[in-house]
Design a protein around this motif. Sequence first.
Motif, short mmCIF file in Angstrom:
data_model
loop_
_atom_site.label_atom_id
_atom_site.label_comp_id
_atom_site.label_asym_id
_atom_site.label_seq_id
_atom_site.Cartn_x
_atom_site.Cartn_y
_atom_site.Cartn_z
N LEU A 169 0.82 -1.21 0.00
CA LEU A 169 0.00 0.00 0.00
C LEU A 169 0.86 1.26 0.00
N ILE A 170 2.02 1.21 0.67
CA ILE A 170 2.93 2.35 0.63
C ILE A 170 3.42 2.57 -0.80
N ALA A 171 3.78 1.48 -1.48
CA ALA A 171 4.21 1.60 -2.88
C ALA A 171 3.08 2.14 -3.74
N ALA A 172 1.87 1.64 -3.52
CA ALA A 172 0.73 2.06 -4.34
C ALA A 172 0.46 3.56 -4.19
N ILE A 173 0.48 4.05 -2.95
CA ILE A 173 0.16 5.47 -2.77
C ILE A 173 1.30 6.35 -3.26
N LYS A 174 2.55 5.85 -3.18
CA LYS A 174 3.66 6.64 -3.73
C LYS A 174 3.55 6.75 -5.24
N ILE A 175 2.99 5.75 -5.88
CA ILE A 175 2.73 5.82 -7.33
C ILE A 175 1.58 6.78 -7.62
N VAL A 176 0.53 6.68 -6.84
CA VAL A 176 -0.74 7.37 -7.15
C VAL A 176 -0.72 8.84 -6.78
N ASP A 189 8.75 6.45 -9.96
CA ASP A 189 7.54 5.67 -10.18
C ASP A 189 7.84 4.26 -10.68
N GLU A 190 8.80 4.16 -11.61
CA GLU A 190 9.07 2.88 -12.25
C GLU A 190 9.53 1.82 -11.25
N VAL A 191 10.30 2.23 -10.26
CA VAL A 191 10.79 1.28 -9.25
C VAL A 191 9.62 0.76 -8.41
N HIS A 192 8.76 1.68 -7.97
CA HIS A 192 7.62 1.27 -7.16
C HIS A 192 6.65 0.40 -7.95
N LEU A 193 6.44 0.75 -9.23
CA LEU A 193 5.57 -0.07 -10.08
C LEU A 193 6.13 -1.47 -10.25
N SER A 194 7.44 -1.56 -10.49
CA SER A 194 8.07 -2.87 -10.68
C SER A 194 7.98 -3.71 -9.42
N GLN A 195 8.31 -3.10 -8.27
CA GLN A 195 8.30 -3.86 -7.02
C GLN A 195 6.88 -4.27 -6.62
N LEU A 196 5.94 -3.36 -6.83
CA LEU A 196 4.55 -3.69 -6.49
C LEU A 196 4.01 -4.78 -7.40
N GLY A 197 4.33 -4.69 -8.69
CA GLY A 197 3.90 -5.74 -9.61
C GLY A 197 4.47 -7.09 -9.25
N ILE A 248 2.15 -10.31 -8.14
CA ILE A 248 2.20 -11.56 -8.93
C ILE A 248 2.50 -12.74 -8.02
N ALA A 249 3.48 -12.56 -7.12
CA ALA A 249 3.82 -13.64 -6.19
C ALA A 249 2.67 -13.92 -5.24
N GLU A 250 2.03 -12.90 -4.75
CA GLU A 250 0.93 -13.07 -3.80
C GLU A 250 -0.24 -13.82 -4.42
N TYR A 251 -0.62 -13.42 -5.61
CA TYR A 251 -1.81 -14.04 -6.22
C TYR A 251 -1.52 -15.46 -6.67
#
Length: 411
Positions: free
Chosen positions: A336-343, A387-395, A399-402
């Motif tokens: 969620l921290i990564a998501a809000i830093k992107i958004v 942004d790109e780092v947070h997007l990559s790490q969040l993705g 992927i691993a979680e799902y």
Amino acid sequence: MNFQHSDKAQALIDKLNDFMDTHVYPAEQTHHDWVHDMANLWKPWPALDKLKAKARAAGLWNLFLPEEYGHFSADLTNLEYAPLAEIMGRVPWSSEIFNCSAPDTGNMEVLAKFGTPQQQAQWLAPLLAGEIRSAYLMTEKNVASSDATNLETSIVRDGDDYVINGLKWWISGIMDPRCKLLIVMGKTDTTAPKHRQHSTIIVPRDTPGVQIVRNQSVFSHHNSPGGEAEVLLENVRVPKENLILGEGRGFEIAQGRLGPGRIHHCMRSIGQAQRALEIMARRVESRVAFGRKLADQGSIRQDVARSYCEIEQARLLTLKAADHMDRFGNKGARDLIAAIKIVAPQMAQTVTDRAIQAHGGMGVSADTPIAGFFTLNRFLRIADGPDEVHLSQLGKLKIAEYNAQGRNDRS
């Protein structure tokens, strides 16, 4: 899920809004004129100390430190602090009035969480009192510092000392004459596993070998008095007691520091977007073009409506991230921290861009704070990880979680 602020938070929201109305908004133009006068370059605004004293007397002081930090904290949760940071964000320089401004907040968190009693007495106490300022030296010029394993600054043990050599840049706050403390990240062991090579060490600002190479402007602004700078560390020698936590613990410290810092930036970005929207709404209601108020134009109404929706979405995501930090810690809330830093910075950039357009030429001037909000949030899309780092790490995380869920949902 409770969508109402706690009684404690609401009381502080009301008190902070009153303080902003009485002391901060009326001083905006005076502050702007001071910091943009080249005769005052690297000089703190003289009225700031009086405002800090008023804020401290009002109990609006060090609000950022969550309750997990014990007696150092204001005993607020991250969720309770979120709306307060949003209000401060409406005037970006105002955070310092309440001793809640970066990079000091992150450095205080590091010292409160990881510092020895001696380090806390020497450095944390004056930071908590607002008597000194500080800087965090992580980013380097010659490597892609978005991957912190690339950092090359060396921290080498030499008897009872460590000797530091390296070239840092985009170091915020170091130009301020009140900056007395540098917290430096570098390598102590190049042979260790890559996430155990780095350490974090305290360097007094006046240590021989700390050299300002140049001030770095941001969108042609000096950001006085703190500024950003390229900094050379040349044979900088400090005692071994200045090491924080131990050799090889640099990544652990950095993650403990950057998580809260990122969400604080996002909280303030939401405040800037909200204020830009309010200014835009007032402008379009009073401005007439081609025989009609701008507020009667369908495209303007859509811009206002979209902006409202986007701000609310980002605000709710920020509050959810803050709540998860309180419940599960920074690591448990990393998605969620990564998501809000992107958004949040992108949202604020988009909303302020619409507000600029609605103001026409006035929008790119200093007659409103909107242009400053726009450039600040464009900068934030790089600061504390692009942004790109947070997007990559969040993705990668999702992927691993799902895939780990192992559900047979016929997909």
